[in-house]
Design an enzyme around this catalytic site. Structure first.
Site, short mmCIF file in Angstrom:
data_model
loop_
_atom_site.label_atom_id
_atom_site.label_comp_id
_atom_site.label_asym_id
_atom_site.label_seq_id
_atom_site.Cartn_x
_atom_site.Cartn_y
_atom_site.Cartn_z
N ASP A 17 -2.14 6.50 6.31
CA ASP A 17 -3.15 5.66 5.67
C ASP A 17 -3.53 4.59 6.69
OD1 ASP A 17 -4.66 3.81 4.33
OD2 ASP A 17 -3.21 3.46 2.72
N LYS A 74 -12.69 -2.02 5.76
CA LYS A 74 -11.98 -2.90 6.68
C LYS A 74 -12.56 -2.80 8.09
CE LYS A 74 -8.84 -3.03 3.23
NZ LYS A 74 -7.99 -2.14 2.44
N TRP A 105 0.83 -1.21 0.00
CA TRP A 105 0.00 0.00 0.00
C TRP A 105 0.86 1.25 0.00
CZ3 TRP A 105 -4.28 -0.52 -2.19
CH2 TRP A 105 -5.03 -1.69 -2.04
C1 LIG Z 1 -7.44 -1.60 1.41
C2 LIG Z 1 -6.38 -0.58 1.55
C3 LIG Z 1 -6.25 0.48 0.63
C4 LIG Z 1 -7.12 0.61 -0.58
O1 LIG Z 1 -8.39 0.94 -0.23
P1 LIG Z 1 -9.51 1.25 -1.34
O2 LIG Z 1 -10.60 1.79 -0.47
O3 LIG Z 1 -9.83 -0.04 -2.00
O4 LIG Z 1 -8.96 2.25 -2.29
C5 LIG Z 1 -5.26 1.41 0.85
N1 LIG Z 1 -4.44 1.32 1.91
C6 LIG Z 1 -4.53 0.32 2.80
C7 LIG Z 1 -3.59 0.29 3.96
C8 LIG Z 1 -5.50 -0.66 2.65
O5 LIG Z 1 -5.59 -1.66 3.54
#
Ligand SMILES: *Cc1c(COP(=O)(O)O)cnc(C)c1O
Length: 360
Positions: free
Chosen positions: A172, A196, A102
């Site tokens: 993030d 998540k 990521w």
């Molecule tokens: C799942 C995830 C993303 C991507 O998320 P989307 O909502 O599908 O764009 C980005 N960063 C992390 C750490 C993730 O777990």
């Protein structure tokens, strides 16, 4: 009715109580004669739902008043571009910490807009660790520092919040937000895709300190400009109304269940049980250094990868599903977000022990 223990990394399980409440309110929300899905986002009913969701999130995370909370679309991935567009200001470079898949995606997107300085990069070690504070090569003139506190695919988690001085810190938190209490004031901006640990897909939450607004570069699309959304209470255009409502139910559920302190205790225990099961055997392995092991995403391999398919089949027969690891890592991955009950982890550990002894 059977609810399985779903270890998916995302979209992931939601608390059963939340889904039941949504079900009870499905046809007629609070005597309005409408489903939440059918409401105008500018009507008084929906406005009250939206405002309560924001307030409950503020309460649960103790978000200071000088932070805006934005309810956006485009997922966390959209923020990879929005962040440099909004936050570079008159600077030309930003610091990124690369700890996995990521981080890499965020870096690739930022490179379209600025010089990326890799403040640390753990790819050499196969992304099995997070860098320590004294290993960070921070540029005091960077526009911001971006990192991924929890790498969802590698299962690597920072065990501290980087100290970046006057340079804004951006996290993030897609796969770790709400998993335990955090000090929001240590961050300039936190963002997370909802699917998540927040709610259904289609929503991304941005928590941003208000002095960072209003610096977007001139070519920033209105829809990517945080100022646009802050000025319009995230209703510049039609927001993802139902996902926002569902997220609100999750925040209320968190409040009713002891908040993030209680979640943190349960999550620590769940992770500890699963890692103990891995470490106590020669059959299972996890490559991440112990102090950087994720509480939320636990990848593990079997001694013999040719048994993977049998493992997944046997687990599914016990109601333990979506354990297949990410294609880039292989093996298994158990994502154990807030909504995964402790009994789900207990059942997985019991299955792992039984599977191992069957092979002996
Ligand atoms: C799942 C995830 C993303 C991507 O998320 P989307 O909502 O599908 O764009 C980005 N960063 C992390 C750490 C993730 O777990």
């Amino acid at each position: 009715m059977t609810r399985l223990f779903n270890f998916s990394a995302g979209p992931a399980m939601l608390p059963t109580a939340v889904i039941e409440r949504a079900q009870a309110e499905m046809l007629d929300w609070n005597g309005s004669g409408m489903s939440v899905m059918e409401m105008s986002h500018r009507g008084k009913e929906y406005m009250s739902i939206a405002a309560k969701a924001e307030q409950d999130l503020r309460d649960v995370m103790a978000i200071p008043d000088n932070y805006k909370v934005l309810f956006l679309q485009g997922g966390a991935s959209m923020q990879f571009a929005a962040i440099p567009l909004n936050l570079l200001g008159d600077k030309t470079s930003a610091d990124y910490i690369n700890t996995g898949m990521w981080s890499k995606k965020a870096i690739a997107e930022a490179k379209r807009y600025c010089t990326v300085n890799l403040a640390a990069d753990t790819s050499d070690g196969g992304f099995t660790t997070a860098p320590a504070q004294d290993e960070l090569k921070l540029n005091p003139d960077a526009a911001y520092v971006h990192y991924t506190p929890n790498e969802t695919i590698g299962g690597v988690e920072f065990d501290y919040i980087p100290e970046t001085g006057d340079v804004p810190l951006i996290a993030d938190m897609s796969s770790t937000i709400l998993s335990r209490p955090i000090d929001v004031s240590k961050f300039a901006m936190i963002y997370a895709g909802a699917q998540k640990n927040i709610g259904p897909a289609g929503l991304c939450i941005v928590i941003i300190r208000d002095d960072l607004l209003g610096k977007a570069s001139a070519q920033t699309p209105a829809m990517l400009n945080y100022q646009t959304h802050a000025d319009n209470d995230s209703m510049y255009n039609t927001p993802p109304t139902y996902s926002w409502y569902m997220a609100g139910l999750v925040f209320a559920w968190l409040k009713d269940n002891g908040g993030l302190a209680a979640m943190g205790d349960i999550n620590a225990r769940k992770a500890e049980k699963l890692y103990a099961a891995i470490d106590d055997s020669d059959f299972y392995a996890n490559p991440v250094v112990k102090h950087n092991r994720s509480w939320m995403n636990v990848p593990f391999t079997l001694k013999d990868a040719s048994l993977d398919a049998d493992f997944l089949k046997g687990a599914a027969e016990q109601g333990l599903i979506t354990l297949k690891g990410h294609r880039s890592v292989g093996g298994m991955r158990a994502s154990i977000y807030n909504a995964m009950p402790e009994e789900g982890v207990d059942a997985l550990v019991a299955f792992m022990k039984a599977f191992e002894s069957k092979q002996a």
